[in-house]
Design a protein around this motif. Structure first.
Motif, PDB file in Angstrom:
ATOM      1  N   GLY A 108     -18.739 -22.014  70.180  1.00 42.42           N
ATOM      2  CA  GLY A 108     -19.842 -21.075  70.265  1.00 42.42           C
ATOM      3  C   GLY A 108     -20.580 -21.124  71.593  1.00 42.42           C
ATOM      4  N   ARG A 109     -20.671 -22.291  72.207  1.00 41.29           N
ATOM      5  CA  ARG A 109     -21.386 -22.409  73.481  1.00 41.29           C
ATOM      6  C   ARG A 109     -20.680 -21.629  74.582  1.00 41.29           C
ATOM      7  NH1 ARG A 109     -21.531 -28.616  74.492  1.00 41.29           N
ATOM      8  NH2 ARG A 109     -19.346 -28.246  73.912  1.00 41.29           N
ATOM      9  N   TRP A 110     -19.353 -21.782  74.655  1.00 38.71           N
ATOM     10  CA  TRP A 110     -18.601 -21.089  75.699  1.00 38.71           C
ATOM     11  C   TRP A 110     -18.580 -19.585  75.459  1.00 38.71           C
ATOM     12  CZ3 TRP A 110     -17.369 -23.323  80.109  1.00 38.71           C
ATOM     13  CH2 TRP A 110     -17.255 -24.718  80.156  1.00 38.71           C
ATOM     14  N   LEU A 111     -18.421 -19.186  74.195  1.00 39.06           N
ATOM     15  CA  LEU A 111     -18.396 -17.750  73.881  1.00 39.06           C
ATOM     16  C   LEU A 111     -19.750 -17.106  74.174  1.00 39.06           C
ATOM     17  CD1 LEU A 111     -16.330 -17.559  70.561  1.00 39.06           C
ATOM     18  CD2 LEU A 111     -15.621 -16.915  72.865  1.00 39.06           C
ATOM     19  N   SER A 112     -20.831 -17.808  73.833  1.00 39.02           N
ATOM     20  CA  SER A 112     -22.170 -17.278  74.111  1.00 39.02           C
ATOM     21  C   SER A 112     -22.401 -17.161  75.609  1.00 39.02           C
ATOM     22  CB  SER A 112     -23.217 -18.195  73.473  1.00 39.02           C
ATOM     23  OG  SER A 112     -24.522 -17.761  73.792  1.00 39.02           O
ATOM     24  N   ALA A 113     -21.946 -18.163  76.356  1.00 40.94           N
ATOM     25  CA  ALA A 113     -22.110 -18.125  77.811  1.00 40.94           C
ATOM     26  C   ALA A 113     -21.312 -16.976  78.418  1.00 40.94           C
ATOM     27  CB  ALA A 113     -21.667 -19.462  78.409  1.00 40.94           C
ATOM     28  N   MET A 114     -20.079 -16.779  77.932  1.00 40.11           N
ATOM     29  CA  MET A 114     -19.272 -15.690  78.460  1.00 40.11           C
ATOM     30  C   MET A 114     -19.883 -14.335  78.107  1.00 40.11           C
ATOM     31  SD  MET A 114     -15.151 -15.051  78.168  1.00 40.11           S
ATOM     32  CE  MET A 114     -15.140 -14.855  76.380  1.00 40.11           C
ATOM     33  N   LYS A 115     -20.408 -14.219  76.896  1.00 42.55           N
ATOM     34  CA  LYS A 115     -21.069 -12.978  76.492  1.00 42.55           C
ATOM     35  C   LYS A 115     -22.273 -12.694  77.377  1.00 42.55           C
ATOM     36  CE  LYS A 115     -23.869 -11.005  72.792  1.00 42.55           C
ATOM     37  NZ  LYS A 115     -24.513 -11.253  71.463  1.00 42.55           N
TER      38      LYS A 115
ATOM     39  N   PHE B 115     -32.345 -21.399  87.818  1.00 43.28           N
ATOM     40  CA  PHE B 115     -33.794 -21.275  87.961  1.00 43.28           C
ATOM     41  C   PHE B 115     -34.397 -20.303  86.940  1.00 43.28           C
ATOM     42  CE2 PHE B 115     -33.126 -23.413  91.898  1.00 43.28           C
ATOM     43  CZ  PHE B 115     -34.354 -23.942  92.285  1.00 43.28           C
ATOM     44  N   ILE B 116     -33.707 -19.205  86.662  1.00 45.00           N
ATOM     45  CA  ILE B 116     -34.322 -18.103  85.914  1.00 45.00           C
ATOM     46  C   ILE B 116     -34.084 -18.196  84.407  1.00 45.00           C
ATOM     47  CG2 ILE B 116     -34.424 -15.592  85.646  1.00 45.00           C
ATOM     48  CD1 ILE B 116     -35.617 -16.638  88.252  1.00 45.00           C
ATOM     49  N   THR B 117     -32.887 -18.584  83.994  1.00 45.56           N
ATOM     50  CA  THR B 117     -32.577 -18.558  82.564  1.00 45.56           C
ATOM     51  C   THR B 117     -33.151 -19.769  81.843  1.00 45.56           C
ATOM     52  OG1 THR B 117     -30.436 -19.621  82.977  1.00 45.56           O
ATOM     53  CG2 THR B 117     -30.475 -17.223  82.861  1.00 45.56           C
ATOM     54  N   GLY B 118     -33.358 -19.591  80.532  1.00 46.50           N
ATOM     55  CA  GLY B 118     -33.865 -20.676  79.710  1.00 46.50           C
ATOM     56  C   GLY B 118     -32.746 -21.549  79.175  1.00 46.50           C
ATOM     57  N   PRO B 119     -33.082 -22.576  78.401  1.00 51.65           N
ATOM     58  CA  PRO B 119     -32.072 -23.519  77.903  1.00 51.65           C
ATOM     59  C   PRO B 119     -31.085 -22.893  76.920  1.00 51.65           C
ATOM     60  CG  PRO B 119     -34.233 -23.952  76.926  1.00 51.65           C
ATOM     61  CD  PRO B 119     -34.446 -22.967  78.017  1.00 51.65           C
ATOM     62  N   GLY B 120     -31.446 -21.800  76.275  1.00 51.44           N
ATOM     63  CA  GLY B 120     -30.543 -21.172  75.314  1.00 51.44           C
ATOM     64  C   GLY B 120     -29.866 -19.925  75.835  1.00 51.44           C
ATOM     65  N   GLU B 121     -29.915 -19.705  77.139  1.00 55.15           N
ATOM     66  CA  GLU B 121     -29.372 -18.465  77.719  1.00 55.15           C
ATOM     67  C   GLU B 121     -28.428 -18.787  78.869  1.00 55.15           C
ATOM     68  OE1 GLU B 121     -33.164 -16.926  78.679  1.00 55.15           O
ATOM     69  OE2 GLU B 121     -33.322 -15.715  76.867  1.00 55.15           O
ATOM     70  N   PHE B 122     -27.489 -19.664  78.616  1.00 55.65           N
ATOM     71  CA  PHE B 122     -26.550 -20.075  79.656  1.00 55.65           C
ATOM     72  C   PHE B 122     -25.574 -18.946  79.972  1.00 55.65           C
ATOM     73  CE2 PHE B 122     -26.485 -24.975  79.742  1.00 55.65           C
ATOM     74  CZ  PHE B 122     -27.865 -25.009  79.645  1.00 55.65           C
ATOM     75  N   THR B 123     -25.292 -18.775  81.251  1.00 57.11           N
ATOM     76  CA  THR B 123     -24.182 -17.928  81.668  1.00 57.11           C
ATOM     77  C   THR B 123     -22.946 -18.813  81.823  1.00 57.11           C
ATOM     78  OG1 THR B 123     -24.755 -18.222  84.004  1.00 57.11           O
ATOM     79  CG2 THR B 123     -25.688 -16.301  82.854  1.00 57.11           C
ATOM     80  N   LEU B 124     -21.786 -18.207  82.059  1.00 49.86           N
ATOM     81  CA  LEU B 124     -20.562 -18.986  82.143  1.00 49.86           C
ATOM     82  C   LEU B 124     -20.584 -20.003  83.292  1.00 49.86           C
ATOM     83  CD1 LEU B 124     -17.862 -19.487  80.836  1.00 49.86           C
ATOM     84  CD2 LEU B 124     -16.887 -17.618  82.182  1.00 49.86           C
ATOM     85  N   PRO B 125     -20.987 -19.625  84.515  1.00 50.90           N
ATOM     86  CA  PRO B 125     -21.077 -20.633  85.575  1.00 50.90           C
ATOM     87  C   PRO B 125     -22.058 -21.763  85.245  1.00 50.90           C
ATOM     88  CG  PRO B 125     -21.099 -18.441  86.527  1.00 50.90           C
ATOM     89  CD  PRO B 125     -21.248 -18.269  85.050  1.00 50.90           C
ATOM     90  N   ARG B 126     -23.188 -21.424  84.595  1.00 53.04           N
ATOM     91  CA  ARG B 126     -24.155 -22.466  84.257  1.00 53.04           C
ATOM     92  C   ARG B 126     -23.609 -23.376  83.159  1.00 53.04           C
ATOM     93  NH1 ARG B 126     -30.496 -22.130  82.232  1.00 53.04           N
ATOM     94  NH2 ARG B 126     -30.820 -24.365  82.383  1.00 53.04           N
ATOM     95  N   GLN B 127     -22.855 -22.819  82.216  1.00 53.64           N
ATOM     96  CA  GLN B 127     -22.239 -23.647  81.175  1.00 53.64           C
ATOM     97  C   GLN B 127     -21.213 -24.596  81.778  1.00 53.64           C
ATOM     98  OE1 GLN B 127     -22.979 -23.932  77.908  1.00 53.64           O
ATOM     99  NE2 GLN B 127     -21.389 -25.514  77.753  1.00 53.64           N
ATOM    100  N   MET B 128     -20.456 -24.104  82.779  1.00 55.17           N
ATOM    101  CA  MET B 128     -19.491 -24.958  83.466  1.00 55.17           C
ATOM    102  C   MET B 128     -20.222 -26.080  84.217  1.00 55.17           C
ATOM    103  SD  MET B 128     -16.917 -22.018  84.933  1.00 55.17           S
ATOM    104  CE  MET B 128     -15.858 -23.200  85.767  1.00 55.17           C
ATOM    105  N   PHE B 129     -21.327 -25.747  84.856  1.00 53.68           N
ATOM    106  CA  PHE B 129     -22.105 -26.748  85.583  1.00 53.68           C
ATOM    107  C   PHE B 129     -22.667 -27.789  84.619  1.00 53.68           C
ATOM    108  CE2 PHE B 129     -26.184 -28.161  87.469  1.00 53.68           C
ATOM    109  CZ  PHE B 129     -25.685 -28.757  88.620  1.00 53.68           C
ATOM    110  N   ALA B 130     -23.161 -27.340  83.470  1.00 54.21           N
ATOM    111  CA  ALA B 130     -23.686 -28.269  82.469  1.00 54.21           C
ATOM    112  C   ALA B 130     -22.576 -29.173  81.948  1.00 54.21           C
ATOM    113  CB  ALA B 130     -24.323 -27.489  81.314  1.00 54.21           C
TER     114      ALA B 130
END
Length: 265
Positions: free
Chosen positions: A54-61, A205-220
């Motif tokens: 779910g984390r990766w799918l949400s980030a990709m979405k 900087f801009i997104t919150g903890p529950g709004e990861f994008t795919l690059p940010r999920q990869m970084f995390a």
């Protein structure tokens, strides 16, 4: 002999640039639990983990939602700005173009920090809406530049002729100008989407903890634990980049053929 040396040098540079990307592909199919070369075996487990987590799918979405929204807004604003600049002659025109190009040359960390401070004051921080606005700011210059390049081959008399025949300005632009500059508009839209989809620093900087994008999920994932799922995500992004480049090149070549056909007429 000179041509041979140039060819060898060109291939050496190409291999140097592409080799890190090629290494990712076998790693993404590894059956092991750690990133090692050579891989112990081959498996699709990390792609399965990507598409069923779910984390990766949400980030990709989120990346697609933000990328598409950014592409639409940046294309509309960038095309309008390029058309207005191309038609106008005024003092400070070069200064305006330089100002519009600033997001392309200012370090992203500076842009991201400034946006965070400004967006925090108006309640846009920690939101995808704020991220769309931020990505639009850095993506619009690419649209402006590509559309301006297309407008160099556009004859302004065509627009004047349409207006003199009674067409409203918006209709004349849609029916006369837009079809001619469409290759530049489409290329700018692709660059805007790619810029947003691949951006990390501003997203942190801009997104919150529950709004990861795919690059940010990869970084995390890199910070928390080095999971091979990251390699599967990287391969998906690489393939998408190649698809976007292919579409952009196809549009460019089609635009060149259409321009040549009009000139021949």
């Amino acid at each position: 002999m000179t041509r041979l040396l140039i060819a060898i040098f060109a291939w050496a540079v190409l291999i140097f640039l592409v080799a890190p990307l090629v290494v990712i592909f076998p790693l993404s199919f590894s059956s092991g639990n750690i990133l090692t070369l050579p891989v112990p075996g081959y498996s699709l487990q990390w792609y399965q983990d990507f598409f069923f987590d779910g984390r990766w799918l949400s980030a990709m979405k989120n990346s697609f939602v933000v990328g598409i929204a950014t592409m639409i807004i940046a294309t509309v604003l960038g095309t309008a700005a390029a058309y207005g600049i191309n038609l106008s002659e005024f003092r400070g025109k070069k200064l305006v173009l330089a100002a519009l190009s600033l997001p392309m040359v200012v370090p992203l960390i500076v842009t991201a920090a400034s946006m965070f401070l400004a967006f925090s004051l108006v309640g846009l921080a920690n939101s995808l809406t704020g991220l769309v606005i931020a990505h639009t700011i850095i993506a619009a210059p690419y649209v402006v530049i590509t559309v301006l390049a297309s407008l160099r081959t556009f004859d302004p008399n065509l627009m004047r002729g349409a207006l003199s025949l009674g067409a409203p300005p918006l209709t004349a632009f849609r029916e006369v100008v837009l079809p001619i500059i469409m290759p530049g508009v489409a290329s700018g839209a692709i660059f805007a989407f790619a810029t947003s989809f691949d951006e990390l620093v501003i997203a942190i900087f801009i997104t919150g903890p529950g709004e990861f994008t795919l690059p940010r999920q990869m970084f995390a994932g890199l910070r928390e634990f080095l999971s091979p799922t990251i390699t599967a995500a990287a391969v998906i992004m690489i393939v998408l980049s190649f698809i976007l480049l292919f579409i952009s090149e196809t549009i460019r070549r089609r635009g060149e053929r259409l321009t040549a056909a009009r000139i021949n007429r």
